[in-house]
Write an enzyme that holds these catalytic residues in place. Structure first.
Site, PDB file in Angstrom:
ATOM      1  CB  SER A 196      -0.895   0.008   1.250  1.00 24.60           C
ATOM      2  OG  SER A 196      -1.531   1.267   1.426  1.00 24.60           O
ATOM      3  CE1 TYR A 245      -4.259  -1.809   5.039  1.00 22.79           C
ATOM      4  CE2 TYR A 245      -3.344   0.323   4.419  1.00 22.79           C
ATOM      5  CZ  TYR A 245      -3.936  -0.874   4.064  1.00 22.79           C
ATOM      6  OH  TYR A 245      -4.198  -1.135   2.738  1.00 22.79           O
TER       7      TYR A 245
END
Length: 287
Positions: A138, A151
């Protein structure tokens, strides 16, 4: 016919990726903890004339990967492509999030990649297949943020794990790619959780903040095309979406400047933008 395994393929990026590979003539194994969603993906593929099967898989459980690996090997032989796509994004400050919430992020977003890559890389090696492993990292991997530290930490580890595995498997003819999407039109935020809220506040947050992803410039179909292209080009790191490329360049140029810019982000500022964004969307859509 090649065998392509895609986790988290019951919706979003995973579903679109499964449909794309199937349309190109591959057999797709749709793995997801949401077996109903996985079956729906398979139904869409078979209705279009493609070949796909579903398999219920909790990617955070190592024993389920072992079982899954044995099933794939017995049914189809070693796979040619593994796409570790499954993931969740829970929001909350570094200290605010509990140890259990941190562990959930690590188990699903990072350990699933490790479990899957170990099982199927070994199968590819044993079968002499010059395959490809694609891991969904990501923009958060190089986006230090107080909004999503767990995350981001997990995805940064995915990025490094992918590069380490790429080095190790190079001599085996197996490529490894890390895909780093930015904001994508999916339900990632809506399906996640934000720490520090009551159950009622949590539901409202998911509805409003999750709806913000409707404004994302990049679609799951775009990410799917990037993933498919990466399996042919054996790219090492591929940011997806303009903001992902921007942050990638900024972080490589000046990590300190990146931290300075992102230090100004906060939940209060994010939430203050939601009403204005909703008004803009209403004007654009006429609703």
């Amino acid at each position: 016919m090649r065998t392509v395994i895609i986790t988290g393929a019951g919706a979003g990026i995973g579903r679109q990726t499964a449909k794309l590979f199937a349309a190109k003539g591959d057999r797709v194994v749709v793995a997801d903890i949401d077996i109903r969603g996985a079956d729906e993906t398979v139904a869409e593929i078979t209705a279009a004339g493609g070949t796909a099967v579903s398999f219920p898989l909790d990617v955070s459980a190592e024993d389920e990967w072992t079982t899954f690996g044995k099933w794939v090997l017995s049914e189809f032989g070693a796979p040619h492509v593994l796409i570790n796509n499954a993931g969740v994004m829970d929001l909350g400050g570094f200290v605010e999030m509990t140890a259990a919430q941190w562990q959930r992020e690590i188990d699903i977003d990072l350990m699933s990649v490790i479990y899957g890559s170990r099982v199927f890389a070994q199968q590819m090696i044993d079968a002499g297949i010059r395959g490809q492993i694609v891991n969904l990292s990501s923009v958060a991997a190089y986006f230090p943020s107080k909004l999503e530290p767990a995350y981001g930490t997990a995805k940064a580890a995915v990025l490094m794990a992918s590069q380490s595995l790429r080095v190790e498997l190079r001599g085996k003819g197996i490529g490894v790619t890390a895909i780093c999407p930015g904001a994508i039109r999916t339900n990632l935020i809506a399906n996640g959780a934000r720490s520090g809220l009551t159950e009622e506040q949590q539901a409202e947050w998911r509805e409003r903040a999750g709806g913000m992803q409707r404004f994302a410039y990049t679609t799951p179909q775009k990410v799917a095309r990037v993933i498919e292209r990466a399996t042919r080009w054996n790219s090492a790191i591929v940011p997806v979406a303009p903001e992902a490329w921007l942050m990638y360049g900024l972080f490589r140029l000046s990590p300190s400047l990146t931290r300075e810019v992102l230090a100004r982000a906060s939940f209060d500022r994010l939430e203050s933008l939601i009403p204005a964004a909703e008004k803009v969307l209403a004007r654009l859509t006429g609703k």
